[in-house]
Design a protein around this motif. Structure first.
Motif, PDB file in Angstrom:
ATOM      1  N   ALA A 128       0.746  11.343   4.562  1.00  0.00           N
ATOM      2  CA  ALA A 128       0.904  12.179   3.362  1.00  0.00           C
ATOM      3  C   ALA A 128       0.629  11.334   2.120  1.00  0.00           C
ATOM      4  CB  ALA A 128       2.311  12.758   3.309  1.00  0.00           C
ATOM      5  N   PRO A 129      -0.182  11.812   1.171  1.00  0.00           N
ATOM      6  CA  PRO A 129      -0.445  11.020  -0.032  1.00  0.00           C
ATOM      7  C   PRO A 129       0.769  10.893  -0.945  1.00  0.00           C
ATOM      8  CG  PRO A 129      -1.840  13.011   0.030  1.00  0.00           C
ATOM      9  CD  PRO A 129      -0.971  13.050   1.241  1.00  0.00           C
TER      10      PRO A 129
ATOM     11  N   ASP B  32       6.946  11.800 -10.721  1.00  0.00           N
ATOM     12  CA  ASP B  32       5.623  11.268 -10.399  1.00  0.00           C
ATOM     13  C   ASP B  32       4.842  12.200  -9.485  1.00  0.00           C
ATOM     14  OD1 ASP B  32       7.537   8.797 -10.911  1.00  0.00           O
ATOM     15  OD2 ASP B  32       5.482   8.234 -11.454  1.00  0.00           O
ATOM     16  N   ALA B  33       5.557  12.906  -8.598  1.00  0.00           N
ATOM     17  CA  ALA B  33       4.864  13.778  -7.648  1.00  0.00           C
ATOM     18  C   ALA B  33       4.069  14.869  -8.371  1.00  0.00           C
ATOM     19  CB  ALA B  33       5.876  14.407  -6.690  1.00  0.00           C
ATOM     20  N   SER B  34       4.593  15.337  -9.512  1.00  0.00           N
ATOM     21  CA  SER B  34       3.872  16.408 -10.211  1.00  0.00           C
ATOM     22  C   SER B  34       2.528  15.901 -10.740  1.00  0.00           C
ATOM     23  CB  SER B  34       4.724  17.004 -11.322  1.00  0.00           C
ATOM     24  OG  SER B  34       5.074  16.012 -12.240  1.00  0.00           O
ATOM     25  N   MET B  35       2.406  14.612 -10.959  1.00  0.00           N
ATOM     26  CA  MET B  35       1.120  14.059 -11.398  1.00  0.00           C
ATOM     27  C   MET B  35       0.121  14.116 -10.251  1.00  0.00           C
ATOM     28  SD  MET B  35       2.715  10.771 -13.340  1.00  0.00           S
ATOM     29  CE  MET B  35       1.301  10.312 -14.305  1.00  0.00           C
ATOM     30  N   VAL B  36       0.609  13.887  -9.032  1.00  0.00           N
ATOM     31  CA  VAL B  36      -0.269  13.974  -7.857  1.00  0.00           C
ATOM     32  C   VAL B  36      -0.666  15.439  -7.630  1.00  0.00           C
ATOM     33  CG1 VAL B  36      -0.400  13.581  -5.364  1.00  0.00           C
ATOM     34  CG2 VAL B  36       0.706  11.884  -6.850  1.00  0.00           C
ATOM     35  N   GLU B  37       0.280  16.352  -7.863  1.00  0.00           N
ATOM     36  CA  GLU B  37      -0.046  17.785  -7.767  1.00  0.00           C
ATOM     37  C   GLU B  37      -1.201  18.105  -8.713  1.00  0.00           C
ATOM     38  OE1 GLU B  37       3.627  20.103  -8.409  1.00  0.00           O
ATOM     39  OE2 GLU B  37       4.651  18.408  -7.485  1.00  0.00           O
TER      40      GLU B  37
ATOM     41  N   GLY C  49       7.702   8.903  -2.585  1.00  0.00           N
ATOM     42  CA  GLY C  49       6.833   7.916  -1.931  1.00  0.00           C
ATOM     43  C   GLY C  49       5.366   8.278  -2.079  1.00  0.00           C
ATOM     44  N   PHE C  50       4.533   7.262  -2.220  1.00  0.00           N
ATOM     45  CA  PHE C  50       3.112   7.501  -2.485  1.00  0.00           C
ATOM     46  C   PHE C  50       2.237   6.471  -1.789  1.00  0.00           C
ATOM     47  CE2 PHE C  50       5.683   8.762  -6.064  1.00  0.00           C
ATOM     48  CZ  PHE C  50       5.231  10.061  -6.333  1.00  0.00           C
ATOM     49  N   ASP C  51       1.066   6.942  -1.416  1.00  0.00           N
ATOM     50  CA  ASP C  51      -0.014   6.018  -1.135  1.00  0.00           C
ATOM     51  C   ASP C  51      -0.329   5.342  -2.473  1.00  0.00           C
ATOM     52  OD1 ASP C  51      -2.599   5.290   0.511  1.00  0.00           O
ATOM     53  OD2 ASP C  51      -3.254   5.962  -1.481  1.00  0.00           O
ATOM     54  N   ARG C  52      -0.379   4.029  -2.488  1.00  0.00           N
ATOM     55  CA  ARG C  52      -0.497   3.323  -3.775  1.00  0.00           C
ATOM     56  C   ARG C  52      -1.716   3.752  -4.590  1.00  0.00           C
ATOM     57  NH1 ARG C  52      -0.346  -3.153  -4.732  1.00  0.00           N
ATOM     58  NH2 ARG C  52      -0.599  -3.127  -6.990  1.00  0.00           N
ATOM     59  N   ALA C  53      -2.871   3.905  -3.908  1.00  0.00           N
ATOM     60  CA  ALA C  53      -4.090   4.254  -4.650  1.00  0.00           C
ATOM     61  C   ALA C  53      -3.952   5.633  -5.293  1.00  0.00           C
ATOM     62  CB  ALA C  53      -5.294   4.216  -3.707  1.00  0.00           C
ATOM     63  N   VAL C  54      -3.274   6.542  -4.597  1.00  0.00           N
ATOM     64  CA  VAL C  54      -3.078   7.898  -5.134  1.00  0.00           C
ATOM     65  C   VAL C  54      -2.186   7.849  -6.374  1.00  0.00           C
ATOM     66  CG1 VAL C  54      -1.957  10.117  -4.650  1.00  0.00           C
ATOM     67  CG2 VAL C  54      -3.487   9.089  -2.945  1.00  0.00           C
TER      68      VAL C  54
ATOM     69  N   ASP D 123       0.805  -1.238   0.000  1.00  0.00           N
ATOM     70  CA  ASP D 123       0.000   0.000   0.000  1.00  0.00           C
ATOM     71  C   ASP D 123       0.834   1.283   0.000  1.00  0.00           C
ATOM     72  OD1 ASP D 123       0.853  -0.302   2.559  1.00  0.00           O
ATOM     73  OD2 ASP D 123      -1.134  -0.560   3.448  1.00  0.00           O
ATOM     74  N   VAL D 124       2.149   1.156   0.170  1.00  0.00           N
ATOM     75  CA  VAL D 124       3.027   2.325   0.038  1.00  0.00           C
ATOM     76  C   VAL D 124       4.037   2.013  -1.072  1.00  0.00           C
ATOM     77  CG1 VAL D 124       4.794   3.751   1.148  1.00  0.00           C
ATOM     78  CG2 VAL D 124       2.793   3.012   2.463  1.00  0.00           C
ATOM     79  N   VAL D 125       4.153   2.919  -2.041  1.00  0.00           N
ATOM     80  CA  VAL D 125       5.030   2.674  -3.202  1.00  0.00           C
ATOM     81  C   VAL D 125       6.094   3.773  -3.275  1.00  0.00           C
ATOM     82  CG1 VAL D 125       5.130   2.447  -5.717  1.00  0.00           C
ATOM     83  CG2 VAL D 125       3.131   1.600  -4.473  1.00  0.00           C
ATOM     84  N   LEU D 126       7.330   3.352  -3.466  1.00  0.00           N
ATOM     85  CA  LEU D 126       8.430   4.288  -3.721  1.00  0.00           C
ATOM     86  C   LEU D 126       8.807   4.189  -5.189  1.00  0.00           C
ATOM     87  CD1 LEU D 126      10.768   3.387  -0.693  1.00  0.00           C
ATOM     88  CD2 LEU D 126       9.064   5.215  -0.806  1.00  0.00           C
TER      89      LEU D 126
END
Ligand SMILES: Nc1ccn([C@@H]2O[C@H](COP(=O)(O)OP(=O)(O)OP(=O)(O)O)[C@@H](O)[C@H]2O)c(=O)n1
Ligand SMILES: C[C@](O)(CO)[C@H](O)COP(=O)(O)O
Length: 205
Positions: free
Chosen positions: A101-102, A161-166, A141-146, A73-76
């Motif tokens: 943190a997502p 990848d973080a910019s996609m979450v942004e 690092g990310f919450d996998r679902a996010v 459930d946590v992905v790096l």
């Protein structure tokens, strides 16, 4: 670099599964390379899987995500080009995701002043306030679902990848990065990487 990067991730207690996304035509070679280099300090690692990558960075991350076991459930997401990231940095990212943190990125303040420019002419279009900038590294690092939602939603090319979450409108947090998590891209970076490794070997004696 790949072997060092895998070792760096494997050294973190929290890392239990590693998926290496290889160039599509090179997956067998990458598997053989990893098999011939033991990863010392594989604290909690149970598996190192190699999967073929895609046409782009994002496609490759998507393929890596698809290869993860359901219970992760946590992905790096890490760059092989950052082989010397210290274990403390990896663990700091995981802890921040586990704390809620997502999305989490390791980052460092900048020493240089940064200008935005018109690439065709070189004309400067602005000078962002340096104190507000961070040079970000990996692992991110990310919450996998996010992360899965970000990859299912954002189609434009991005550099991390973080910019996609942004773009999803979700918060991304910066935690302290490390100088040794630098990206080995230019010839001088290789010299620096050798020096860091030599110093670490000296300390191990
Ligand atoms: N099909 C692809 C293409 C790229 N990548 C990843 O995306 C990164 C960036 O690729 P690219 O844009 O080609 O740049 P780099 O080779 O990293 O060079 P630079 O440092 O100049 O960006 C690669 O290192 C690789 O990790 C990938 O996984 N799958
Ligand atoms: C993800 C990254 O390392 C953050 O600084 C960087 O954007 C990767 O760039 P690359 O061109 O994909 O190596």
């Amino acid at each position: 670099m790949l072997v060092h990067a895998v070792r760096a991730m494997a050294a973190a207690e929290a890392v239990q599964v590693i998926v290496v996304v290889a160039p599509p035509e090179g997956a067998a070679e990458v598997r053989a390379l990893l098999d011939s280099h033991e990863a010392p300090g594989t604290a909690g690692v149970t598996t190192v899987t190699v999967v073929p990558g895609g046409e782009s960075r994002q496609e490759s991350v998507r393929l890596g995500l698809a290869a993860l076991p359901d219970d992760v459930d946590v992905v790096l997401v890490h760059d092989a080009a950052r082989p010397l990231v210290p274990v403390g940095t990896v663990e700091g990212v995981v802890e921040a995701v586990r704390a809620g943190a997502p999305a989490v990125v390791p980052g460092l303040p900048l020493a240089d002043t940064v200008k935005s420019v018109e690439p065709a002419t070189g004309a400067v279009t602005g000078t962002p306030q340096r104190a507000l900038l961070r040079a970000v590294q990996t692992p991110q690092g990310f919450d996998r679902a996010v992360l899965a939602k970000a990859h299912a939603t954002v189609t434009e090319d991005v550099t991390d990848d973080a910019s996609m979450v942004e773009q999803l409108g979700l918060p991304v947090r910066v935690v302290p990065g490390h100088e040794e998590a630098f990206k080995v891209t230019r010839p001088l970076d290789l010299v620096l990487a050798e020096a860091v490794l030599a110093r670490r070997r000296g300390h191990d004696r």
